[in-house]
Write an enzyme that holds these catalytic residues in place. Sequence first.
Site, PDB file in Angstrom:
ATOM      1  N   ASP A  14     -80.697  73.530 -27.392  1.00  9.42           N
ATOM      2  CA  ASP A  14     -81.324  74.661 -28.085  1.00  9.42           C
ATOM      3  C   ASP A  14     -81.090  75.963 -27.318  1.00  9.42           C
ATOM      4  O   ASP A  14     -80.974  75.954 -26.087  1.00  9.42           O
ATOM      5  CB  ASP A  14     -82.827  74.372 -28.211  1.00  9.42           C
ATOM      6  CG  ASP A  14     -83.484  75.233 -29.271  1.00  9.42           C
ATOM      7  OD1 ASP A  14     -82.771  75.938 -30.015  1.00  9.42           O
ATOM      8  OD2 ASP A  14     -84.724  75.209 -29.359  1.00  9.42           O
ATOM      9  N   GLU A  61     -82.113  69.866 -41.284  1.00  7.20           N
ATOM     10  CA  GLU A  61     -82.690  71.179 -41.636  1.00  7.20           C
ATOM     11  C   GLU A  61     -81.689  72.327 -41.396  1.00  7.20           C
ATOM     12  O   GLU A  61     -81.880  73.433 -41.903  1.00  7.20           O
ATOM     13  CB  GLU A  61     -83.957  71.456 -40.806  1.00  7.20           C
ATOM     14  CG  GLU A  61     -85.166  70.609 -41.179  1.00  7.20           C
ATOM     15  CD  GLU A  61     -85.055  69.154 -40.726  1.00  7.20           C
ATOM     16  OE1 GLU A  61     -84.491  68.900 -39.645  1.00  7.20           O
ATOM     17  OE2 GLU A  61     -85.494  68.261 -41.480  1.00  7.20           O
ATOM     18  N   ASN A  62     -80.645  72.075 -40.605  1.00  7.16           N
ATOM     19  CA  ASN A  62     -79.725  73.165 -40.231  1.00  7.16           C
ATOM     20  C   ASN A  62     -78.906  73.708 -41.409  1.00  7.16           C
ATOM     21  O   ASN A  62     -78.332  74.786 -41.317  1.00  7.16           O
ATOM     22  CB  ASN A  62     -78.788  72.737 -39.094  1.00  7.16           C
ATOM     23  CG  ASN A  62     -79.472  72.687 -37.744  1.00  7.16           C
ATOM     24  OD1 ASN A  62     -79.064  71.950 -36.860  1.00  7.16           O
ATOM     25  ND2 ASN A  62     -80.519  73.488 -37.549  1.00  7.16           N
TER      26      ASN A  62
HETATM   27  C1  FPP Z   1     -79.490  75.195 -31.430  1.00  5.47           C
HETATM   28  O1  FPP Z   1     -79.453  76.532 -30.989  1.00  5.47           O
HETATM   29  C2  FPP Z   1     -78.139  74.658 -31.548  1.00  5.47           C
HETATM   30  C3  FPP Z   1     -77.577  74.172 -32.680  1.00  5.47           C
HETATM   31  C4  FPP Z   1     -78.286  74.085 -33.971  1.00  5.47           C
HETATM   32  C5  FPP Z   1     -76.176  73.699 -32.712  1.00  5.47           C
HETATM   33  C6  FPP Z   1     -75.714  72.889 -31.538  1.00  5.47           C
HETATM   34  C7  FPP Z   1     -74.236  72.903 -31.531  1.00  5.47           C
HETATM   35  C8  FPP Z   1     -73.449  73.076 -30.455  1.00  5.47           C
HETATM   36  C9  FPP Z   1     -73.952  73.131 -29.088  1.00  5.47           C
HETATM   37  C10 FPP Z   1     -71.991  73.250 -30.625  1.00  5.47           C
HETATM   38  C11 FPP Z   1     -71.145  72.112 -30.991  1.00  5.47           C
HETATM   39  C12 FPP Z   1     -71.540  70.760 -30.577  1.00  5.47           C
HETATM   40  C13 FPP Z   1     -70.689  69.712 -30.427  1.00  5.47           C
HETATM   41  C14 FPP Z   1     -71.223  68.372 -30.178  1.00  5.47           C
HETATM   42  C15 FPP Z   1     -69.229  69.866 -30.464  1.00  5.47           C
HETATM   43  P1  FPP Z   1     -79.979  77.673 -31.961  1.00  5.47           P
HETATM   44  O2  FPP Z   1     -78.817  78.183 -32.723  1.00  5.47           O
HETATM   45  O3  FPP Z   1     -81.101  77.150 -32.800  1.00  5.47           O
HETATM   46  O4  FPP Z   1     -80.484  78.736 -30.938  1.00  5.47           O
HETATM   47  P2  FPP Z   1     -81.749  79.726 -31.108  1.00  5.47           P
HETATM   48  O5  FPP Z   1     -82.981  78.863 -31.238  1.00  5.47           O
HETATM   49  O6  FPP Z   1     -81.730  80.514 -29.846  1.00  5.47           O
HETATM   50  O7  FPP Z   1     -81.480  80.557 -32.329  1.00  5.47           O
END
Ligand code: FPP
Length: 229
Positions: A14, A61-62
């Site tokens: 996160d 949810e994403n």
């Molecule tokens: C949460 O941060 C992260 C995600 C929803 C995506 C995770 C994906 C990666 C790390 C990249 C690719 C992964 C692989 C396995 C190749 P957020 O966007 O919710 O951050 P925030 O809460 O600060 O907005």
Amino acid sequence: MEKKKLAHVAIIMDGNGRWAKSKHLPRVMGHHAGVRAVERTVRAAKDLDIPYISLYAFSTENWKRPKGEVLGLMGLFRYYMNSKLNELCREKTRMRFAGDLAALPEDIRQILRRAEEKTEQYEERQLIICLNYGGRKEIIDAINKITAQNPQSPVTEEMLRENLYLPDVPDPDLIIRTSGELRLSNFWLWQSSYSEYYFTDKYWPDFNKEDLEEAVKDYYERERRYGKA
Ligand code: FPP
């Protein structure tokens, strides 16, 4: 004091968006930096001899995120799987995926199938990527499968476990969440009943080998009683 060997570390990655914002970059750049943190963490887990590592990459949810961000993330999954497959084979790492994969774009499903097939013979360690994963959906899917096969008999814990996405994978011993948020967010709901939690304020793109080592050290300093006195 029981010190169970750490078999499975699960990570809620996160803080990509906030990392990007803090650097005045678009959110997608946070996800790009997040991929580099994935690469570092997978290498570090191998060095630390952790047999199972699971990463929460995209939740059910994403899909509610802006279309451009969802497309950007799908592009990063394609990139990661295509560019890392040979390296994961060299390192004898089995790749597996957990989630409702049927809802992903067909080309990504093909890439995932190829990665699973090419690495299925490796037994030493596994990298599990949770894609379109939701713990509630996993449990509902399992119950629906069971009741379709045995409409009369009551559902038992054993039956439910056998019908999870990856029934043979041990429950996570340790769940790490970055970015200072203290929630499970629908991750490994069934499997996390006795997991230990480790939270760090660091944003995911800044997570490194030392952070993983610190979390593992913290885990081994804890006492796990599994409900016993
Ligand atoms: C949460 O941060 C992260 C995600 C929803 C995506 C995770 C994906 C990666 C790390 C990249 C690719 C992964 C692989 C396995 C190749 P957020 O966007 O919710 O951050 P925030 O809460 O600060 O907005």
